[in-house]
Write a protein that holds these residues in place. Structure first.
Motif, PDB file in Angstrom:
ATOM      1  N   ALA A 162       0.838  -1.246   0.057  1.00 21.63           N
ATOM      2  CA  ALA A 162       0.048  -0.016  -0.014  1.00 21.63           C
ATOM      3  C   ALA A 162       0.959   1.227   0.003  1.00 21.63           C
ATOM      4  CB  ALA A 162      -0.842   0.046   1.236  1.00 21.63           C
ATOM      5  N   GLY A 163       0.418   2.364  -0.324  1.00 24.21           N
ATOM      6  CA  GLY A 163       0.898   3.460  -0.377  1.00 24.21           C
ATOM      7  C   GLY A 163       1.753   3.701  -1.614  1.00 24.21           C
ATOM      8  N   THR A 164       3.153   4.094  -1.514  1.00 23.59           N
ATOM      9  CA  THR A 164       4.038   4.244  -2.898  1.00 23.59           C
ATOM     10  C   THR A 164       4.228   3.219  -3.270  1.00 23.59           C
ATOM     11  OG1 THR A 164       4.752   6.598  -1.702  1.00 23.59           O
ATOM     12  CG2 THR A 164       6.111   5.478  -3.617  1.00 23.59           C
ATOM     13  N   ASN A 165       3.889   2.927  -4.842  1.00 19.52           N
ATOM     14  CA  ASN A 165       4.280   1.554  -5.409  1.00 19.52           C
ATOM     15  C   ASN A 165       4.396   1.663  -6.817  1.00 19.52           C
ATOM     16  OD1 ASN A 165       1.281   1.116  -6.291  1.00 19.52           O
ATOM     17  ND2 ASN A 165       0.969   1.341  -3.958  1.00 19.52           N
ATOM     18  N   SER A 166       4.814   0.852  -7.558  1.00 24.32           N
ATOM     19  CA  SER A 166       5.102   0.897  -9.025  1.00 24.32           C
ATOM     20  C   SER A 166       5.281  -0.288  -9.622  1.00 24.32           C
ATOM     21  CB  SER A 166       6.326   2.032  -9.229  1.00 24.32           C
ATOM     22  OG  SER A 166       6.418   1.954 -10.676  1.00 24.32           O
ATOM     23  N   THR A 167       4.606  -0.702 -10.370  1.00 23.58           N
ATOM     24  CA  THR A 167       4.680  -1.883 -11.215  1.00 23.58           C
ATOM     25  C   THR A 167       4.698  -1.867 -12.825  1.00 23.58           C
ATOM     26  OG1 THR A 167       3.512  -3.111  -9.287  1.00 23.58           O
ATOM     27  CG2 THR A 167       3.853  -4.435 -11.384  1.00 23.58           C
ATOM     28  N   ALA A 168       5.761  -2.417 -13.478  1.00 22.54           N
ATOM     29  CA  ALA A 168       5.907  -2.384 -14.817  1.00 22.54           C
ATOM     30  C   ALA A 168       5.097  -3.554 -15.465  1.00 22.54           C
ATOM     31  CB  ALA A 168       7.319  -2.143 -15.401  1.00 22.54           C
ATOM     32  N   LEU A 169       4.233  -3.408 -16.351  1.00 25.91           N
ATOM     33  CA  LEU A 169       3.393  -4.770 -17.157  1.00 25.91           C
ATOM     34  C   LEU A 169       4.022  -4.306 -18.620  1.00 25.91           C
ATOM     35  CD1 LEU A 169      -0.198  -3.999 -16.027  1.00 25.91           C
ATOM     36  CD2 LEU A 169       1.523  -5.463 -14.943  1.00 25.91           C
ATOM     37  N   SER A 170       4.194  -5.465 -19.110  1.00 30.28           N
ATOM     38  CA  SER A 170       4.597  -5.700 -20.453  1.00 30.28           C
ATOM     39  C   SER A 170       3.879  -6.855 -21.084  1.00 30.28           C
ATOM     40  CB  SER A 170       6.141  -6.095 -20.503  1.00 30.28           C
ATOM     41  OG  SER A 170       7.136  -5.190 -19.764  1.00 30.28           O
ATOM     42  N   LEU A 171       3.489  -6.388 -22.416  1.00 31.51           N
ATOM     43  CA  LEU A 171       2.798  -7.186 -23.333  1.00 31.51           C
ATOM     44  C   LEU A 171       3.507  -7.716 -24.311  1.00 31.51           C
ATOM     45  CD1 LEU A 171      -0.261  -7.954 -24.376  1.00 31.51           C
ATOM     46  CD2 LEU A 171      -0.068  -6.013 -26.032  1.00 31.51           C
ATOM     47  N   GLY A 172       3.314  -9.133 -24.663  1.00 24.73           N
ATOM     48  CA  GLY A 172       4.012 -10.100 -25.481  1.00 24.73           C
ATOM     49  C   GLY A 172       3.083 -11.121 -25.994  1.00 24.73           C
ATOM     50  N   GLY A 173       3.572 -11.578 -27.136  1.00 21.98           N
ATOM     51  CA  GLY A 173       2.795 -12.826 -27.862  1.00 21.98           C
ATOM     52  C   GLY A 173       1.616 -12.249 -28.584  1.00 21.98           C
ATOM     53  N   HIS A 174       1.635 -10.996 -29.083  1.00 22.14           N
ATOM     54  CA  HIS A 174       0.372 -10.593 -29.595  1.00 22.14           C
ATOM     55  C   HIS A 174       0.507 -10.248 -30.992  1.00 22.14           C
ATOM     56  CE1 HIS A 174       2.894  -7.149 -28.757  1.00 22.14           C
ATOM     57  NE2 HIS A 174       2.317  -6.548 -29.534  1.00 22.14           N
ATOM     58  N   VAL A 175      -0.610 -10.232 -31.497  1.00 16.59           N
ATOM     59  CA  VAL A 175      -0.555 -10.192 -33.149  1.00 16.59           C
ATOM     60  C   VAL A 175      -1.531  -8.817 -33.256  1.00 16.59           C
ATOM     61  CG1 VAL A 175      -1.471 -11.027 -35.427  1.00 16.59           C
ATOM     62  CG2 VAL A 175      -0.312 -12.638 -33.738  1.00 16.59           C
ATOM     63  N   GLY A 176      -0.843  -7.660 -33.770  1.00 13.21           N
ATOM     64  CA  GLY A 176      -1.515  -6.426 -34.112  1.00 13.21           C
ATOM     65  C   GLY A 176      -0.912  -5.212 -33.157  1.00 13.21           C
ATOM     66  N   ASN A 177      -1.471  -4.096 -33.185  1.00 15.75           N
ATOM     67  CA  ASN A 177      -0.992  -3.082 -32.589  1.00 15.75           C
ATOM     68  C   ASN A 177      -1.955  -2.875 -31.236  1.00 15.75           C
ATOM     69  OD1 ASN A 177       0.772  -2.630 -34.538  1.00 15.75           O
ATOM     70  ND2 ASN A 177      -0.702  -1.920 -35.708  1.00 15.75           N
ATOM     71  N   VAL A 178      -1.422  -2.318 -30.298  1.00 17.92           N
ATOM     72  CA  VAL A 178      -2.081  -1.864 -28.971  1.00 17.92           C
ATOM     73  C   VAL A 178      -2.739  -0.624 -29.285  1.00 17.92           C
ATOM     74  CG1 VAL A 178      -2.081  -1.160 -26.727  1.00 17.92           C
ATOM     75  CG2 VAL A 178      -0.396  -2.645 -27.498  1.00 17.92           C
ATOM     76  N   ILE A 179      -4.052  -0.989 -28.938  1.00 17.51           N
ATOM     77  CA  ILE A 179      -5.137   0.289 -29.208  1.00 17.51           C
ATOM     78  C   ILE A 179      -5.093   1.122 -27.792  1.00 17.51           C
ATOM     79  CG2 ILE A 179      -7.770   0.909 -29.693  1.00 17.51           C
ATOM     80  CD1 ILE A 179      -7.788  -1.802 -31.252  1.00 17.51           C
ATOM     81  N   ARG A 180      -5.316   0.256 -26.750  1.00 21.67           N
ATOM     82  CA  ARG A 180      -5.437   0.941 -25.560  1.00 21.67           C
ATOM     83  C   ARG A 180      -4.954  -0.204 -24.622  1.00 21.67           C
ATOM     84  NH1 ARG A 180     -10.662   0.255 -27.275  1.00 21.67           N
ATOM     85  NH2 ARG A 180     -11.785  -1.105 -25.901  1.00 21.67           N
ATOM     86  N   TRP A 181      -5.044   0.355 -23.263  1.00 23.16           N
ATOM     87  CA  TRP A 181      -4.936  -0.473 -22.081  1.00 23.16           C
ATOM     88  C   TRP A 181      -6.193  -0.058 -21.574  1.00 23.16           C
ATOM     89  CZ3 TRP A 181      -1.063  -3.791 -20.224  1.00 23.16           C
ATOM     90  CH2 TRP A 181       0.313  -3.857 -21.037  1.00 23.16           C
ATOM     91  N   GLU A 182      -6.700  -1.098 -20.586  1.00 26.28           N
ATOM     92  CA  GLU A 182      -7.634  -0.841 -19.743  1.00 26.28           C
ATOM     93  C   GLU A 182      -7.440  -1.623 -18.030  1.00 26.28           C
ATOM     94  OE1 GLU A 182     -11.454  -1.548 -23.016  1.00 26.28           O
ATOM     95  OE2 GLU A 182     -10.763  -3.328 -21.594  1.00 26.28           O
ATOM     96  N   SER A 183      -8.031  -1.067 -17.231  1.00 22.61           N
ATOM     97  CA  SER A 183      -8.018  -1.379 -15.872  1.00 22.61           C
ATOM     98  C   SER A 183      -9.398  -1.591 -15.246  1.00 22.61           C
ATOM     99  CB  SER A 183      -7.128  -0.205 -15.030  1.00 22.61           C
ATOM    100  OG  SER A 183      -8.255   0.983 -14.785  1.00 22.61           O
ATOM    101  N   SER A 184      -9.377  -2.556 -14.203  1.00 24.81           N
ATOM    102  CA  SER A 184     -10.631  -2.860 -13.581  1.00 24.81           C
ATOM    103  C   SER A 184     -10.444  -3.048 -12.211  1.00 24.81           C
ATOM    104  CB  SER A 184     -11.383  -4.046 -14.358  1.00 24.81           C
ATOM    105  OG  SER A 184     -12.307  -4.607 -13.508  1.00 24.81           O
ATOM    106  N   LEU A 185     -11.524  -3.025 -11.431  1.00 22.94           N
ATOM    107  CA  LEU A 185     -11.380  -3.353  -9.965  1.00 22.94           C
ATOM    108  C   LEU A 185     -12.198  -4.795  -9.812  1.00 22.94           C
ATOM    109  CD1 LEU A 185     -11.724   0.150  -8.003  1.00 22.94           C
ATOM    110  CD2 LEU A 185      -9.788  -1.098  -8.776  1.00 22.94           C
TER     111      LEU A 185
END
Length: 357
Positions: free
Chosen positions: A1-24
């Motif tokens: 909790a508090g200050t945090n940072s996590t890097a996500l990387s996309l791989g194995g896809h075909v096409g181009n990234v249109i957007r990212w989405e988040s959900s709770l």
């Protein structure tokens, strides 16, 4: 909790990234769009567990969602409190410590003999309780707790103190007169108050409870020569002295004589503290020496003696309400002052020389 940072990387896809989405709610409902058309996303300072995915398009084909990545948010580790600290007996002892109020899982326990002024000693235990046995020095304990990937936290410290070794000694070797008394002295170690047990000549055990001072003296009045033996000492923790921790040097020798001798603590003939051998009876010889602080005075009672000896420089006074009964002979080298009654009560002739007034 508090200050945090996590890097996500996309791989194995075909096409181009249109957007990212988040959900709770793991995309049970529509996700929240994130404007990012790259193959990486850095999530920072989230305050609750959040799910992420990328939306990819390839030409005129319908967009496709990537697999979901979840960043779980853990509360900061909290060490909590440890109950069960106490003072225990030296030698054989046991104590159970219990951890509560913590956030996270127990990684290990640690102990220290210097209150963690240096690194503690690791104890391989990942449960919330720790049993301590047979420690010989005061020791400090804590649990180390970690919640998820958050840094670990130490619990509050519990102290298991080792009380002083319980020991006891009984002293007072001396000689006393018949019907006399003397003090014996106990010297005790441990946590007060104590209970002690002693015996006389190996029998008749006596227990004294709630002794709050050391040294501690008490009076005994043996009728004959007696050896007193200290047999048990228990302190307020219930710690018991080992046999090797008990010592006794208390032999009271009683001098038994047919003569009782005046020692003159006060002038009262009828006070046993004034006599070595007890207040005279009709079957006891009486010696009145010189050089004592007080000479005997007979008042308000019937004094008894068999043979009476008054040394030079000594005296006996009979007041108007006093009676002295003598069944034997009198050797009077001092002064006998009679203002009451002097009764010669023997059954044979009695001698009565000396200075009588």
């Amino acid at each position: 909790a508090g200050t945090n940072s996590t890097a996500l990387s996309l791989g194995g896809h075909v096409g181009n990234v249109i957007r990212w989405e988040s959900s709770l709610d793991s995309f049970a409902t529509a996700g929240t769009p994130i404007t990012n058309t790259t193959t990486s996303l850095t999530a920072t300072n989230i305050s609750t567990t959040t799910y992420y995915r990328a939306v990819v398009g390839n030409g005129s084909c319908a967009p496709a969602n990537s697999a979901v990545a979840v960043i779980r948010l853990y509360a900061n580790s909290a060490g909590g409190n440890v109950a069960g600290g106490a003072t225990v007996c030296s030698g054989t002892n046991t104590r159970t410590l219990s951890l509560s109020g913590h956030v996270g899982a127990v990684v290990r326990w640690e102990s220290s003999t210097n209150n963690f002024s240096t690194a503690g000693t690791t104890i391989a235990n990942t449960t919330t309780s720790l049993t301590v046995t047979n420690i010989n020095t005061t020791t400090y304990y804590r649990a180390v707790v970690a919640n998820g990937t958050c840094p670990s936290a130490n619990s509050a410290i519990a102290t298991v103190a080792v009380g002083p070794t319980v020991t006891g000694s009984l002293t007072g070797t001396t000689s006393i007169c018949e019907n006399g008394s003397t003090n014996l002295t106990l010297t005790l170690n441990g946590i007060r108050p104590w209970s002690v047990t002693y015996n006389a000549n190996g029998s008749n055990p006596v227990t004294i409870n709630n002794i709050s001072t050391s040294p501690y003296s008490f009076s005994v009045s043996p009728v004959g020569t007696t050896t007193y033996l200290l047999t048990a000492v228990t302190d307020s923790l219930g710690c018991v002295a080992a046999p090797a921790g008990l010592s006794s040097n208390a032999v009271v020798s009683v001098t038994i004589s047919s003569t009782t001798t005046w020692n003159g603590v006060s002038s009262n003939w009828f006070d046993g503290n004034n006599w070595c051998g007890g207040v005279p009876t009709i079957n006891k010889d009486v010696l009145i020496p010189s050089g004592v602080s007080n000479m005997p005075v007979i008042s308000g009672g019937n004094a008894l003696a068999r043979n009476l000896t008054i040394n030079s420089g000594a005296s006996v006074g009979i007041q108007s309400d006093g009676i002295l009964n003598i069944s034997g002979n009198t050797i009077n080298n001092g002064v006998l002052t009679n203002n009451g009654m002097l009764r010669l009560s023997g059954t044979v002739n009695q001698s009565f020389p000396g200075g009588t007034t």
